[in-house]
Enzyme design. Structure first.
Site, PDB file in Angstrom:
ATOM      1  N   CYS A   1       0.768  -1.336  -0.482  1.00  0.00           N
ATOM      2  CA  CYS A   1       0.181   0.154  -0.491  1.00  0.00           C
ATOM      3  C   CYS A   1       0.825   1.185  -0.057  1.00  0.00           C
ATOM      4  CB  CYS A   1      -0.964   0.110   1.065  1.00  0.00           C
ATOM      5  SG  CYS A   1       0.089   0.256   2.567  1.00  0.00           S
TER       6      CYS A   1
ATOM      7  N   HIS B   1      -2.171   1.527   6.463  1.00  0.00           N
ATOM      8  CA  HIS B   1      -2.750   0.617   5.426  1.00  0.00           C
ATOM      9  C   HIS B   1      -3.056   2.454   4.630  1.00  0.00           C
ATOM     10  CE1 HIS B   1      -4.151  -0.763   1.609  1.00  0.00           C
ATOM     11  NE2 HIS B   1      -5.355  -0.318   2.033  1.00  0.00           N
TER      12      HIS B   1
ATOM     13  N   HIS C   1      -5.323   1.234  -3.886  1.00  0.00           N
ATOM     14  CA  HIS C   1      -4.619   0.924  -3.060  1.00  0.00           C
ATOM     15  C   HIS C   1      -4.523  -0.437  -3.831  1.00  0.00           C
ATOM     16  CE1 HIS C   1      -8.569  -1.118  -0.481  1.00  0.00           C
ATOM     17  NE2 HIS C   1      -8.500  -1.235  -1.654  1.00  0.00           N
TER      18      HIS C   1
END
Length: 382
Positions: free
Chosen positions: A294, A342, A354
């Site tokens: 990510c 994240h 993402h």
């Protein structure tokens, strides 16, 4: 061994964004899971579908958190290795200078031995073949003494500097070793968590996997609904802001418009890059070009726009201006979970791009993919 570890400061919450009360997973929400029929353990002692899902959820979350720790340790290791290499090169150079100073000092000692190293006195004068020989010898010895003093001073200086550099190199090596241990620990943690998750999922029947897919589809539908709501709110806010701007002074409007345009241009480049990566696999620790995690994706996307971001989510969350979710603009970074482990790139209308988790691919998805409660903050990086 002296410890050089520093505790990582916790990130600041954004006003208007709820603090996560539960580490909800990307795959499904606790609310949906509680509605599944297999909530109770089976008669044969096997964990229920809900239990398996919760465990897999937790393992993926732990793996992602460990991945960011791995990324931080890897980056730190790289910097420290360069520092150690520089110090070792410096030590080698200093040692070479020290050896040369030692050789020069030795040459003076040899010269004194060859010329009779005692200081000229009356006896030397009487033994000299002529007064001129005596004065020539005196002048030579004076020169040798002065130069020898310089050589001793140089040797002492080089010796002291070399010792300092060697000590610095030793300390840097100690720190590097410690960071490498952190790197190894984080790597082992990621691998262990992912292996455990795969093992749990492999125990599910085809019917159970199908039911999990249905649950995920329901969650995606709910996430899409929430994204649509946010899109309407943002559109209304933008309309109101445009109306207010039209009545403002031309000077202020021009300045604001110029600033928005500059960010919009960079954001468009970052989003274009991220969109071109859609379909590439999530691989923990990866920064492209064939795969990403990510934070690797967000870093690469903004690099394409000419903006340098730190490697990890822990640092990226502090690399810009924090804004409210209602004010999020395309290009902003959306962070998730209490530990900020994240991140996704906001593209507007409640959607983001993402790299979700192991086994998944870079994709466009609602920022509510795991529920509203996991959204941590929104940051504008440029």
């Amino acid at each position: 061994m002296a410890s050089h570890r520093k505790s990582r400061p916790s990130a600041t919450r954004v006003a208007g964004i709820r603090t996560p009360a539960l580490a909800t997973a990307a795959l499904t929400s606790v609310a949906l899971l509680s509605q599944t029929a297999n909530a109770a353990p089976s008669e044969d002692g096997k964990p229920s579908l809900e239990e398996v899902e919760k465990k897999v959820d937790a393992l993926y979350r732990q793996a992602e958190s460990a991945t960011e720790k791995y990324n931080a340790a890897k980056e730190k290791t790289g910097k420290q290795r360069k520092q150690v290499d520089t110090l070792l090169d410096d030590v080698a150079e200093r040692t070479d200078r020290l050896n040369k100073a030692r050789e020069e000092l030795g040459s003076f000692a040899a010269a004194q031995y060859r010329t009779g190293a005692s200081a000229p006195d009356t006896a030397t004068f009487l033994l000299a073949d002529s007064p001129q020989d005596y004065f020539d010898q005196t002048q030579l010895m004076n020169r040798l003494t002065s130069r020898q003093k310089d050589a001793v001073d140089d040797y002492t200086t080089q010796q002291s500097a070399t010792m300092v550099k060697r000590q610095a190199a030793a300390e840097s090596l100690e720190t590097l070793t410690e960071t490498q241990d952190d790197l190894k620990t984080a790597k082992t943690t990621v691998q262990t968590k992912l292996a455990s998750a795969r093992e749990l999922l492999s125990q599910l029947t085809a019917q159970e996997k199908a039911r999990l897919a249905e649950i995920e589809q329901k969650q995606q539908a709910e996430a899409a609904r929430k994204a649509a709501e946010l899109a309407k709110q943002q559109a209304a806010a933008a309309k109101q802001e445009a109306s207010s701007s039209s009545t403002s002074t031309s000077g202020g409007s021009s300045s604001s418009s110029s600033s928005d345009s500059s960010y919009g241009t960079k954001a468009a480049k970052a989003i274009a890059f991220a969109r071109a990566q859609v379909g590439k696999p999530y691989v923990w620790g990866a920064t492209g070009p064939g795969s990403y995690d990510c934070s690797g994706l967000s870093q690469a996307a903004w690099k394409a726009a000419g903006v340098s971001l730190p490697r990890t989510t822990y640092d990226q969350v502090n690399a810009g201006t924090t804004v409210s979710l209602a004010d999020a603009q395309p290009g902003d970074l959306v962070f998730f979970y209490d530990d900020v482990s994240h991140v996704g790139i906001y593209i507007g209308n409640g959607m983001m791009i993402h790299a979700p988790k192991p086994g998944a691919y870079v994709r466009e998805e609602s920022i509510y993919y795991g529920g509203e409660s996991i959204i941590h903050s929104v940051v504008r990086p440029a």
